[in-house]
Design a protein around this motif. Structure first.
Motif, PDB file in Angstrom:
ATOM      1  N   UNK A 171       0.867  -1.076   0.015  1.00 42.35           N
ATOM      2  CA  UNK A 171       0.090  -0.035  -0.054  1.00 42.35           C
ATOM      3  C   UNK A 171       0.813   1.219   0.034  1.00 42.35           C
ATOM      4  N   UNK A 172       2.140   1.110  -0.706  1.00 45.13           N
ATOM      5  CA  UNK A 172       2.869   2.305  -0.450  1.00 45.13           C
ATOM      6  C   UNK A 172       2.349   3.660  -1.043  1.00 45.13           C
ATOM      7  N   UNK A 173       2.360   4.732  -0.405  1.00 46.77           N
ATOM      8  CA  UNK A 173       1.499   5.974  -0.668  1.00 46.77           C
ATOM      9  C   UNK A 173       0.157   6.165  -0.220  1.00 46.77           C
ATOM     10  N   UNK A 174      -0.083   4.951   0.286  1.00 46.51           N
ATOM     11  CA  UNK A 174      -1.411   4.888   1.081  1.00 46.51           C
ATOM     12  C   UNK A 174      -1.571   5.665   2.450  1.00 46.51           C
ATOM     13  N   UNK A 175      -2.710   5.529   2.994  1.00 43.57           N
ATOM     14  CA  UNK A 175      -2.689   6.624   4.386  1.00 43.57           C
ATOM     15  C   UNK A 175      -1.992   5.841   5.451  1.00 43.57           C
ATOM     16  N   UNK A 176      -2.236   4.326   5.509  1.00 42.38           N
ATOM     17  CA  UNK A 176      -1.740   3.418   6.610  1.00 42.38           C
ATOM     18  C   UNK A 176      -0.522   2.492   6.078  1.00 42.38           C
ATOM     19  N   UNK A 177       0.192   2.854   5.142  1.00 42.44           N
ATOM     20  CA  UNK A 177       1.309   1.996   4.433  1.00 42.44           C
ATOM     21  C   UNK A 177       2.507   2.180   5.526  1.00 42.44           C
ATOM     22  N   UNK A 178       2.789   3.109   6.194  1.00 42.09           N
ATOM     23  CA  UNK A 178       3.929   3.368   6.806  1.00 42.09           C
ATOM     24  C   UNK A 178       3.476   2.759   8.180  1.00 42.09           C
ATOM     25  N   UNK A 179       2.437   3.067   8.560  1.00 40.83           N
ATOM     26  CA  UNK A 179       1.991   2.756  10.084  1.00 40.83           C
ATOM     27  C   UNK A 179       2.021   1.139  10.179  1.00 40.83           C
ATOM     28  N   UNK A 180       1.582   0.348   9.012  1.00 38.61           N
ATOM     29  CA  UNK A 180       1.576  -1.064   8.977  1.00 38.61           C
ATOM     30  C   UNK A 180       3.033  -1.586   9.093  1.00 38.61           C
ATOM     31  N   UNK A 181       3.851  -1.041   8.242  1.00 35.42           N
ATOM     32  CA  UNK A 181       5.143  -1.642   8.288  1.00 35.42           C
ATOM     33  C   UNK A 181       5.901  -1.008   9.446  1.00 35.42           C
ATOM     34  N   UNK A 182       5.888   0.198  10.111  1.00 33.73           N
ATOM     35  CA  UNK A 182       6.562   0.614  11.233  1.00 33.73           C
ATOM     36  C   UNK A 182       6.242  -0.081  12.399  1.00 33.73           C
ATOM     37  N   UNK A 183       4.821  -0.197  12.664  1.00 35.88           N
ATOM     38  CA  UNK A 183       4.264  -1.010  13.825  1.00 35.88           C
ATOM     39  C   UNK A 183       4.905  -2.265  13.860  1.00 35.88           C
ATOM     40  N   UNK A 184       4.783  -3.037  12.583  1.00 35.58           N
ATOM     41  CA  UNK A 184       5.267  -4.580  12.562  1.00 35.58           C
ATOM     42  C   UNK A 184       6.651  -4.639  12.856  1.00 35.58           C
ATOM     43  N   UNK A 185       7.421  -3.742  12.452  1.00 35.63           N
ATOM     44  CA  UNK A 185       8.921  -3.742  12.778  1.00 35.63           C
ATOM     45  C   UNK A 185       9.182  -3.319  14.097  1.00 35.63           C
ATOM     46  N   UNK A 186       8.423  -2.381  14.538  1.00 29.30           N
ATOM     47  CA  UNK A 186       8.683  -2.229  16.005  1.00 29.30           C
ATOM     48  C   UNK A 186       8.525  -3.174  16.814  1.00 29.30           C
ATOM     49  N   UNK A 187       7.260  -3.949  16.733  1.00 24.98           N
ATOM     50  CA  UNK A 187       6.819  -5.074  17.322  1.00 24.98           C
ATOM     51  C   UNK A 187       7.848  -6.322  17.232  1.00 24.98           C
ATOM     52  N   UNK A 188       8.355  -6.448  16.058  1.00 22.61           N
ATOM     53  CA  UNK A 188       9.195  -7.567  16.100  1.00 22.61           C
ATOM     54  C   UNK A 188      10.557  -7.284  16.985  1.00 22.61           C
ATOM     55  N   UNK A 189      11.054  -5.985  16.835  1.00 25.01           N
ATOM     56  CA  UNK A 189      12.192  -5.533  17.880  1.00 25.01           C
ATOM     57  C   UNK A 189      12.032  -5.678  19.185  1.00 25.01           C
ATOM     58  N   UNK A 190      10.739  -5.560  19.479  1.00 27.28           N
ATOM     59  CA  UNK A 190      10.174  -5.461  20.945  1.00 27.28           C
ATOM     60  C   UNK A 190      10.167  -6.815  21.466  1.00 27.28           C
ATOM     61  N   UNK A 191       9.585  -7.909  20.608  1.00 30.61           N
ATOM     62  CA  UNK A 191       9.379  -9.167  20.916  1.00 30.61           C
ATOM     63  C   UNK A 191      11.048  -9.789  20.906  1.00 30.61           C
ATOM     64  N   UNK A 192      11.798  -9.345  20.007  1.00 29.40           N
ATOM     65  CA  UNK A 192      13.160  -9.838  20.015  1.00 29.40           C
ATOM     66  C   UNK A 192      13.984  -9.570  21.372  1.00 29.40           C
ATOM     67  N   UNK A 193      13.693  -8.287  22.007  1.00 31.86           N
ATOM     68  CA  UNK A 193      14.385  -7.983  23.305  1.00 31.86           C
ATOM     69  C   UNK A 193      13.830  -8.724  24.231  1.00 31.86           C
ATOM     70  N   UNK A 194      12.319  -8.795  24.363  1.00 33.04           N
ATOM     71  CA  UNK A 194      11.825  -9.607  25.734  1.00 33.04           C
ATOM     72  C   UNK A 194      12.260 -11.160  25.541  1.00 33.04           C
ATOM     73  N   UNK A 195      12.333 -11.821  24.300  1.00 28.15           N
ATOM     74  CA  UNK A 195      12.639 -13.231  24.307  1.00 28.15           C
ATOM     75  C   UNK A 195      14.108 -13.300  24.713  1.00 28.15           C
ATOM     76  N   UNK A 196      14.876 -12.268  24.331  1.00 26.69           N
ATOM     77  CA  UNK A 196      16.224 -12.375  24.657  1.00 26.69           C
ATOM     78  C   UNK A 196      16.319 -12.438  26.090  1.00 26.69           C
ATOM     79  N   UNK A 197      15.994 -11.318  26.687  1.00 28.04           N
ATOM     80  CA  UNK A 197      15.815 -11.219  28.100  1.00 28.04           C
ATOM     81  C   UNK A 197      15.324 -12.613  28.640  1.00 28.04           C
TER      82      UNK A 197
END
Length: 213
Positions: A171-197
């Motif tokens: 959905x590049x150029x769409x209203x929520x394109x960045x929100x989808x990609x950024x939210x998922x990316x941050x979510x993956x980073x947070x999960x990685x940190x939690x599981x590493x702890x």
């Protein structure tokens, strides 16, 4: 972005749980496979160059290429995602497991045998516990790497947060394109940190002070 997350928090939690579940399951399978292979390699040292070569070559295979090779065999969905993530997860654990098992002091093994321990008991009670900190380091690396690969597995309809990344790209150029990609990316980073702890905590609970690295 906050409103986007609040409006989709239920789906975000489901995707996050599925992502973590896929990675944890793959790393568990990978740990069992890698330790068994490492035990075989340490008993048959001639196989060590082969194991190292397979590990090195395996890490160079692009994940998209591996997924493409798996598709005719396992089709779209969770199975392909699990096999692909497990394949990459095995490689760092295997290297560390071989190094860890080879690093066990030979005199300790001889002493155990002198006390009447069988080979399986020596492995379970002496070798694996002493090699565990090194193996766990490989598991931590494997888990962090698997987090990113699991996102790519969404390309073949695998579970997890990767679906939102691909949705954002579509959905590049769409209203929520960045929100989808950024939210998922941050979510993956947070999960990685939690599981590493959690792995760090597991290491503290399962490693004696004398063999901590």
């Amino acid at each position: 972005m906050w409103d986007f997350i609040v409006d989709r928090r239920d789906q975000l939690l489901i995707n996050g749980w599925n992502h973590a579940y896929l990675v944890i399951l793959a790393v568990i399978f990978a740990t069992v496979i890698a330790v068994v292979l490492a035990v075989i390699v340490t008993r048959l040292p001639k196989l060590e160059p082969l194991a190292n070569a397979v590990s090195a070559i395996g890490l160079t295979i692009p994940s998209f290429a591996l997924i493409g090779l798996l598709l005719p065999l396992t089709g779209l969905g969770d199975v392909t995602a699990l096999v692909a993530v497990t394949f990459y997860a095995v490689l760092p654990i295997l290297r560390n497991a071989i190094v860890g098992l080879q690093g066990v002091d030979a005199t300790l093994i001889e002493s155990a045998r002198g006390m009447g321990m069988s080979e399986p008991m020596t492995l379970i009670r002496i070798k694996v516990p002493l090699a565990w900190p090194v193996i766990l380091s490989g598991i931590r690396v494997s888990l962090q790497m698997s987090m990113g690969i699991a996102a790519i597995a969404a390309y073949v309809l695998g579970p997890g947060l990767g679906a939102w990344i691909f949705q954002g790209l579509a959905q590049v150029g769409g209203k929520n394109a960045v929100n989808y990609a950024l939210t998922a990316t941050i979510g993956i980073v947070v999960l990685a940190l939690i599981l590493d702890l959690l792995l760090l905590l597991l290491g503290r609970l399962t490693t004696s002070k004398g063999v901590r690295v």
